[in-house]
Design a protein around this motif. Structure first.
Motif, PDB file in Angstrom:
ATOM      1  N   GLU A   1     -44.030   3.814  45.872  1.00 21.79           N
ATOM      2  CA  GLU A   1     -44.677   4.708  46.828  1.00 21.79           C
ATOM      3  C   GLU A   1     -45.445   3.945  47.909  1.00 21.79           C
ATOM      4  OE1 GLU A   1     -47.350   8.665  46.493  1.00 21.79           O
ATOM      5  OE2 GLU A   1     -48.057   6.927  45.365  1.00 21.79           O
ATOM      6  N   LYS A   2     -46.335   3.055  47.504  1.00 24.52           N
ATOM      7  CA  LYS A   2     -47.138   2.279  48.453  1.00 24.52           C
ATOM      8  C   LYS A   2     -47.041   0.808  48.076  1.00 24.52           C
ATOM      9  CE  LYS A   2     -50.604   5.905  48.722  1.00 24.52           C
ATOM     10  NZ  LYS A   2     -51.967   6.252  48.333  1.00 24.52           N
TER      11      LYS A   2
ATOM     12  N   TYR B   1     -38.400  11.890  38.355  1.00 25.50           N
ATOM     13  CA  TYR B   1     -37.998  13.076  39.098  1.00 25.50           C
ATOM     14  C   TYR B   1     -36.514  13.369  38.909  1.00 25.50           C
ATOM     15  CZ  TYR B   1     -42.496  12.674  41.461  1.00 25.50           C
ATOM     16  OH  TYR B   1     -43.838  12.597  41.734  1.00 25.50           O
TER      17      TYR B   1
ATOM     18  N   LYS C   1     -38.626  -3.027  46.870  1.00 24.60           N
ATOM     19  CA  LYS C   1     -39.279  -1.726  47.057  1.00 24.60           C
ATOM     20  C   LYS C   1     -38.396  -0.588  46.576  1.00 24.60           C
ATOM     21  CE  LYS C   1     -41.523   1.306  50.303  1.00 24.60           C
ATOM     22  NZ  LYS C   1     -42.069   1.548  51.610  1.00 24.60           N
ATOM     23  N   ASN C   2     -37.099  -0.680  46.822  1.00 22.79           N
ATOM     24  CA  ASN C   2     -36.143   0.345  46.405  1.00 22.79           C
ATOM     25  C   ASN C   2     -35.034  -0.313  45.599  1.00 22.79           C
ATOM     26  OD1 ASN C   2     -37.344   2.597  47.880  1.00 22.79           O
ATOM     27  ND2 ASN C   2     -36.654   1.518  49.707  1.00 22.79           N
TER      28      ASN C   2
ATOM     29  N   GLU D   1     -38.271   3.924  43.440  1.00 20.98           N
ATOM     30  CA  GLU D   1     -38.955   3.663  44.704  1.00 20.98           C
ATOM     31  C   GLU D   1     -40.419   3.351  44.425  1.00 20.98           C
ATOM     32  OE1 GLU D   1     -38.472   6.995  47.329  1.00 20.98           O
ATOM     33  OE2 GLU D   1     -36.285   6.957  47.158  1.00 20.98           O
TER      34      GLU D   1
ATOM     35  N   ILE E   1     -40.367   7.414  40.996  1.00 14.89           N
ATOM     36  CA  ILE E   1     -41.272   6.870  42.005  1.00 14.89           C
ATOM     37  C   ILE E   1     -42.464   6.275  41.277  1.00 14.89           C
ATOM     38  CG2 ILE E   1     -42.764   7.364  43.975  1.00 14.89           C
ATOM     39  CD1 ILE E   1     -40.859   9.611  44.733  1.00 14.89           C
TER      40      ILE E   1
ATOM     41  N   HIS F   1     -46.045   5.539  41.560  1.00 15.28           N
ATOM     42  CA  HIS F   1     -47.215   5.910  42.346  1.00 15.28           C
ATOM     43  C   HIS F   1     -48.352   4.950  42.036  1.00 15.28           C
ATOM     44  CE1 HIS F   1     -45.440   9.764  43.531  1.00 15.28           C
ATOM     45  NE2 HIS F   1     -45.042   9.900  42.273  1.00 15.28           N
ATOM     46  N   SER F   2     -49.250   4.791  42.994  1.00 12.58           N
ATOM     47  CA  SER F   2     -50.431   3.964  42.754  1.00 12.58           C
ATOM     48  C   SER F   2     -51.678   4.755  43.110  1.00 12.58           C
ATOM     49  CB  SER F   2     -50.376   2.673  43.570  1.00 12.58           C
ATOM     50  OG  SER F   2     -50.430   2.960  44.946  1.00 12.58           O
ATOM     51  N   SER F   3     -52.738   4.468  42.388  1.00  7.56           N
ATOM     52  CA  SER F   3     -54.025   5.083  42.670  1.00  7.56           C
ATOM     53  C   SER F   3     -55.104   4.039  42.437  1.00  7.56           C
ATOM     54  CB  SER F   3     -54.250   6.305  41.776  1.00  7.56           C
ATOM     55  OG  SER F   3     -54.196   5.943  40.415  1.00  7.56           O
TER      56      SER F   3
END
Length: 106
Positions: A7-8, A56, A20-21, A5, A61, A63-65
């Protein structure tokens, strides 16, 4: 069933055409695809975000930052070609050298 997935969805992700998924039959397929996506997103997107694939178990997932800004001035950064030209290292083939007998070359 294993899933990846996002995340954003940043604007670069939306323009990319990536899903996206995603679902996979095996954990290995999921893991390999997530590593490829993480690498591509970090190298090909606009560099506003940093992407990290977090495992997980049966789901990964991405993730973005916000990517931190560099402290260095861009004008002082040199490309790889310039750095190699400035170095004293010479890379090449020396035809005067004879390969060892055990190398399989005659």
């Amino acid at each position: 069933m294993y899933t990846i997935e996002i995340e954003k969805e940043c604007s670069c992700f939306k323009k990319s055409g990536l899903e996206k998924n995603m679902t996979f039959e095996t954990r290995e397929d999921m893991y390999n695809k997530a590593r490829v996506l993480e690498c591509r997103m970090n190298q090909e997107f606009c560099m506003t975000h940093f992407f990290e694939a977090v495992d997980y178990g049966d789901k990964i997932i991405i993730h973005s930052s916000e990517r931190p800004e560099d402290d260095e001035d861009d004008e002082h950064i040199e490309d790889a070609c310039t750095l190699v030209k400035k170095s004293n290292v010479k890379i090449g083939f020396d035809a005067s050298q004879v390969p060892p007998k055990e190398s399989g070359s005659n």
